[in-house]
Design a protein around this motif. Structure first.
Motif, mmCIF file in Angstrom:
data_model
loop_
_atom_site.group_PDB
_atom_site.id
_atom_site.type_symbol
_atom_site.label_atom_id
_atom_site.label_comp_id
_atom_site.label_asym_id
_atom_site.label_seq_id
_atom_site.Cartn_x
_atom_site.Cartn_y
_atom_site.Cartn_z
ATOM 1 N N ASP A 26 3.928 -4.862 -6.595
ATOM 2 C CA ASP A 26 5.132 -4.381 -5.906
ATOM 3 C C ASP A 26 5.283 -2.866 -6.047
ATOM 4 O O ASP A 26 5.718 -2.187 -5.108
ATOM 5 C CB ASP A 26 6.377 -5.068 -6.470
ATOM 6 N N ASN A 29 2.963 -0.989 -3.737
ATOM 7 C CA ASN A 29 3.311 -1.136 -2.312
ATOM 8 C C ASN A 29 4.541 -0.320 -1.914
ATOM 9 O O ASN A 29 5.141 -0.554 -0.864
ATOM 10 C CB ASN A 29 3.569 -2.608 -1.977
ATOM 11 N N GLN A 30 4.921 0.642 -2.736
ATOM 12 C CA GLN A 30 6.125 1.433 -2.447
ATOM 13 C C GLN A 30 5.907 2.368 -1.258
ATOM 14 O O GLN A 30 4.808 2.897 -1.039
ATOM 15 C CB GLN A 30 6.505 2.248 -3.677
ATOM 16 N N ASP A 31 6.990 2.609 -0.516
ATOM 17 C CA ASP A 31 6.961 3.564 0.600
ATOM 18 C C ASP A 31 6.913 5.003 0.115
ATOM 19 O O ASP A 31 6.398 5.881 0.797
ATOM 20 C CB ASP A 31 8.222 3.384 1.470
ATOM 21 N N PRO A 100 9.886 -2.334 -1.020
ATOM 22 C CA PRO A 100 9.118 -1.088 -0.860
ATOM 23 C C PRO A 100 9.971 0.175 -0.949
ATOM 24 O O PRO A 100 9.442 1.262 -1.139
ATOM 25 C CB PRO A 100 8.511 -1.244 0.546
#
Length: 329
Positions: A26, A29-31, A100
């Motif tokens: 997680d 998958n960060q913006d 995200p």
């Protein structure tokens, strides 16, 4: 990206497997485009598939993976801070789920408000949401939540929906400006042992003395799974050692940070709730269990008193000193 501060995401971990892996996925998958991930691993051993995942992510440069042979949550936090490069230090637990937008939500508070030294994120705690039925919503915390003597029974970072200044963050979702550690010299107190309960509260009370605000932002939320096994400590919640360190840590918080009046109110509330078992603790009213809890309450106070008395020659930062010795070899 040039104007976006580098965020160091630090994940202390102990005894977690799939939930640790999912938490890392997680984060990756960060913006938000400018961050690093540090996994401070205190697990004696991992499952082969989790071990392989961690090795692969470290080899690819996706994470920095540090493996330690001791277990201490505040010690692991300090260890991670010393190896991080970010302008903002963000701590999460090893059993969380993120959207995200999570890191960006933390970062915007520092960009928009220079008075903010720490951000307390909202925590969707599975157990507490189960107790409330998921319907409870609080707009603003009561004034008692800013009183260090009794705040711990009024702060609710699960159900509160409006941004506001708070007294403390929850350790599974909190971030800080780097200068809190560098310019002001704050460290997590490694004398908060066992479950390390109240170690983040102790840190936040000392942070407030710098003049910075701790800002609660419900948009910086995560889901805390609250796994029953593992976590960033080395003892079971049902063990006698846990009982002793639980009370020791509360008394240590009071002895270090509170006025006499505030401390007495904290200790009275602690006795009423955790020893007598009255709400919101709702513990057994059996005389034997009350006497047992009163025994550990007294023992915890005496042990905390001893800890404070030793402060003049022993600051208790044993894991930080061990780290320095290793570096100097």
């Amino acid at each position: 990206m040039i104007d976006l501060p580098l965020i160091s995401v630090i994940i202390p971990t102990y005894g977690r497997e799939e939930t640790l892996q999912d938490s890392i996925v997680d984060v990756l998958n960060q913006d938000y485009p400018n961050f690093e991930v540090l996994v401070v691993d205190q697990s004696p051993k991992h499952k082969p598939e989790v071990q392989a995942y961690l090795e692969e992510m470290a080899t690819l440069g996706k994470i920095k993976w540090f493996h330690l042979d001791w277990a201490s949550l505040p010690g692991a936090r300090n260890y991670g801070v010393r190896r991080s490069n970010g302008e903002i230090i963000l701590f999460i637990d090893d059993d969380v789920k993120l959207t995200p937008e999570f890191i960006a939500a933390h970062a915007k508070n520092y960009q928009q408000n220079p008075e903010v030294g720490a951000v307390a994120g909202r925590v969707f705690d599975r157990m507490k949401l189960g107790d409330s039925g998921g319907e409870l919503q609080i707009e603003y915390l009561p004034p008692q939540a800013m009183d260090p003597g009794i705040a711990w029974y009024h702060i609710d970072l699960v159900h509160t929906i409006k941004p506001q200044q708070v007294l403390t963050a929850r350790g599974c979702n909190m971030s800080f400006r780097r200068e809190i550690f560098t310019n002001h010299g704050l460290k997590f107190d490694e004398r908060f042992r066992g479950s390390a309960v109240r170690e983040e509260s102790d840190f936040c009370l000392r942070l407030r003395q710098t003049g910075y605000k701790i800002w609660y932002d419900p948009e910086a939320y995560l889901i805390h799974l609250g796994e029953e096994t593992g976590g960033c400590h080395d003892i079971s919640m049902r063990s006698l050692k846990y009982q002793l360190t639980f009370y020791h840590n509360h008394f240590l918080l009071g002895l270090k940070n509170l006025t006499v009046t505030q401390a007495l109110r904290l200790y009275a509330r602690l006795f009423d709730c955790h020893v007598l078992g009255r709400p919101p603790c709702h513990k057994s009213g059996s005389p034997i269990k009350i006497l047992t809890r009163a025994f550990f309450y007294t023992l915890g106070f005496l042990k905390a008193l001893g800890t404070v008395m030793q402060s003049s020659w022993n600051d208790g930062q044993i894991y930080s000193r061990l780290d320095q010795q290793i570096k100097s070899v």
